[in-house]
Structure formats: structure tokens, C-alpha cells
Design an enzyme around this catalytic site. Structure first.
Site, PDB file in Angstrom:
ATOM      1  N   HIS A  67      43.478  39.204  41.639  1.00 48.17           N
ATOM      2  CA  HIS A  67      42.221  39.656  41.056  1.00 48.17           C
ATOM      3  C   HIS A  67      41.456  40.545  42.031  1.00 48.17           C
ATOM      4  O   HIS A  67      41.034  40.099  43.104  1.00 48.17           O
ATOM      5  CB  HIS A  67      41.385  38.423  40.701  1.00 48.17           C
ATOM      6  CG  HIS A  67      40.102  38.719  40.014  1.00 48.17           C
ATOM      7  ND1 HIS A  67      38.900  38.228  40.462  1.00 48.17           N
ATOM      8  CD2 HIS A  67      39.821  39.449  38.900  1.00 48.17           C
ATOM      9  CE1 HIS A  67      37.936  38.620  39.654  1.00 48.17           C
ATOM     10  NE2 HIS A  67      38.459  39.368  38.702  1.00 48.17           N
ATOM     11  N   HIS A 109      34.053  47.231  41.274  1.00 46.44           N
ATOM     12  CA  HIS A 109      33.749  46.270  40.213  1.00 46.44           C
ATOM     13  C   HIS A 109      32.340  46.435  39.659  1.00 46.44           C
ATOM     14  O   HIS A 109      32.145  46.557  38.447  1.00 46.44           O
ATOM     15  CB  HIS A 109      33.924  44.841  40.721  1.00 46.44           C
ATOM     16  CG  HIS A 109      33.558  43.804  39.706  1.00 46.44           C
ATOM     17  ND1 HIS A 109      32.282  43.278  39.596  1.00 46.44           N
ATOM     18  CD2 HIS A 109      34.291  43.215  38.727  1.00 46.44           C
ATOM     19  CE1 HIS A 109      32.249  42.412  38.603  1.00 46.44           C
ATOM     20  NE2 HIS A 109      33.457  42.347  38.055  1.00 46.44           N
TER      21      HIS A 109
END
Length: 333
Positions: A67, A109
Site C-alpha cells: 500500500h 496520496h
């Protein structure tokens, strides 16, 4: 070096890691890490063409996906995090893509730069420091590693081009998330153009090395419409009655693990996606062996984790016993 508790940003506490000395590459040079010993990663299993699979112990364990890279061990969405995943033997990495003011695609992100870079120090008068308000050249000046640990001082925010080229060197695969597509009209075409230019839309990549996902259903549909060969994933947990609609343009339904049930996984697997294969389930963000075993028992196809070695090893510890109970062959038998 083992990273301190402040850097172990996990939703659940993983099991203790077995330290081993490894070296990872980064844009700033070579960095030393102590990570758990890596074991060979199982390749993604082939899905049957005709028979939907029920949620049951699988012949192969779920695919571990790093991730934002192995973000439990290195600063998220950097090339160092890619290298950390590789050092752990993890071949799938997930990242997030946004667009700069001058149209460059970068791997980040948050919609703002402040959490994971030193943007507030370098550009103190530019609040709220949105990605979309900075040029690629300005973002390239930022330190994207020191917030995580001084060991990574000088790590940079990679462009998507740099990221893809790095994956080609390491041989890793990409689960690419289009982040906040509503902020960047037309970003799907931009991303597909970058992928095409870097050779990532050839047959080999689209078959086995690339999946594009998003929380935005319209964004996932746009990718499918513009590049039908590319596998896609929808991030979320649509109602069971809505799943057939998503199956028209999405190959995966990727919910948070806290929403999963075995019945829901079974319902997803019972449908075929746009490429004629049963829909897959890649769940997130699972950071402990216990949670990994729980979702693996539900029959998920992939597990996205900041600590992909922890979930991989946790699942594989129970795989031989589950295989025997299911009457499946096991190399450990």
C-alpha cells in the site's frame, strides 16, 4: 534500522517482524533498512473462465499488495517504498496519482503536500499547499522522506513517469489509484497517455502487470471506455443489488476490510466483469496477520497492506492446513 512507534502508522498492530539487513535504492542514493526476511511470493492465480468461485479456502493465498509501496517501512509513495516492497519479495505495489498546476502527473496520496513533504518550510506563503497549485518543478524541490525518518532525507515526490520506469527496472506490478478525480477533469486520459508512452498499455502489461482503480465510479468507467483492455477496480462496497452495474466496467470490487463478509465476497465472485472473468476482491488496508487470515478465509483475491510481508506470512502460515481441509494439494503436505 527499526523504525520507531511514531512511524508504524497502522490500522492494526502487525505481528513482530524478524529483522534482516537489506538495502533499498532511492532517488537520493542507497538507504539501509532492517526488514523481515522475505520469502518467495506466490504469483496471482488464474481465474476460471466459466464457473464463479465461492468464498472458500483458495488453492493459492491472496496476492499481497504494498500500500503506497511498503509504507510501513519507508515513506509512502516514494521510490524507496517501492524498493522496500521489492526487498520483502512483494511484486505488487499500489500508488496514488494526482496532477500538478502545469499538467504533470505525480505520485501523492493527499490533495495537499503538507503531511508528507517540507512544503510549508520551502513555500511558507502558499497555504493550503494543494498539489494542483504547484508546478512539477516546485514539487521536485520538496523533501518527501524526512517526515518519516531522517534516514530518508532528500527522498523526492516521484512523477508517474519516474515511477513507471522504476517499476520496469524492478519488475514489479502496479495497482494505480486515480486520486480525487473530481479535482482533475480529464486525468484519466492523461494517465492513459503516460502509460501508453511508457509502454504500459502493451499486451503483457495489461494482462498481468497493471490495474487502475478509483473511488470514483465515473473515473473507473472512463478508463474502461478509453482503454477497454485495461483491468479496472472500484474502491468501495457497493450494495449487492448494484454489483451488476459495476461489473460492466470494473474487474475488481475493492472494499475496506471492515465492511467485508464472506457472503459479500461470494456475491462479487458470482458476477463476471468486462473481460469475462469472475470479479475479484482486493481489500484494504489490512496490517495484521490476524486480520489477513480473517479476510483470506472469506476468499478475497488480494490484500492491500502497509506491511505486505506481515499479511503474506500470516496467511501462508495457515494455507497448508486450509488446503488439506478443502481437499486441495499442498506443497507442505
Amino acid at each position: 534500522m527499526l523504525l520507531g512507534p511514531a512511524h508504524r502508522r497502522r490500522e492494526e498492530s502487525p505481528v513482530s517482524l524478524r529483522p534482516a539487513a537489506i538495502v533499498t535504492g532511492s532517488l537520493a542514493g542507497l538507504c539501509a533498512l532492517v526488514l523481515s526476511a522475505a520469502s518467495a511470493q506466490s504469483a496471482p492465480r488464474a481465474e476460471p473462465e466459466d464457473t464463479p468461485r465461492a468464498a472458500a479456502p483458495a488453492a493459492q493465498p491472496p496476492v499481497p499488495v504494498a500500500h503506497r509501496g511498503a509504507s510501513g517501512y519507508a515513506p509512502e509513495n516514494t521510490l524507496a517504498a517501492v524498493d522496500a516492497a521489492r526487498a520483502l519479495g512483494v511484486t505488487w505495489v499500489e500508488n496514488d496519482v494526482q496532477r500538478t498546476r502545469d499538467g504533470e502527473l505525480v505520485v501523492m496520496h493527499d490533495a495537499t503536500l503538507s503531511r508528507t513533504t517540507d512544503v510549508e518550510e520551502v513555500f511558507p506563503g502558499r497555504a493550503p499547499w494543494r498539489v494542483a497549485d504547484f508546478t512539477a518543478a516546485e514539487i521536485a524541490r520538496l523533501d518527501a522522506g524526512s517526515w518519516f525518518d531522517p534516514l530518508y532525507a532528500g527522498e523526492r515526490v516521484p512523477t508517474l513517469e519516474q515511477y513507471l520506469r522504476h517499476l520496469d527496472r524492478t519488475g514489479q506490478n502496479l495497482l494505480l489509484e486515480i486520486k480525487r478525480p473530481e479535482l482533475y477533469p480529464g486525468i484519466e486520459a492523461d494517465i492513459l497517455g503516460e502509460l501508453r508512452g511508457e509502454g504500459w498499455l502493451d499486451q503483457r502489461h495489461v494482462r498481468s502487470r497493471l490495474v487502475i482503480q478509483s473511488f470514483g465510479a465515473d473515473s473507473v468507467r472512463a478508463v474502461h471506455d478509453q482503454a477497454p483492455a485495461v483491468r479496472t477496480g472500484f474502491l468501495g462496497t457497493p450494495a449487492v443489488g448494484e454489483l451488476p452495474r459495476y461489473a460492466r466496467f470494473s474487474d475488481q470490487i475493492n472494499p475496506p476490510h471492515t465492511t467485508l463478509t464472506e457472503e459479500y465476497v461470494r456475491q462479487v465472485h458470482a458476477l463476471k466483469g468486462p473481460h469475462g472473468k469472475p470479479l475479484e476482491v482486493f481489500t484494504w488496508t489490512v496490517n495484521s496477520a490476524e486480520a489477513a487470515r480473517r479476510v483470506a478465509a472469506m476468499g478475497v483475491d488480494g490484500i492491500i497492506s502497509n506491511y505486505p510481508d506481515v499479511v503474506r506470512d500470516g496467511v501462508e502460515e495457515t494455507a497448508p492446513e486450509e488446503a488439506r481441509e478443502a481437499g486441495l494439494p499442498s506443497s507442505a503436505s
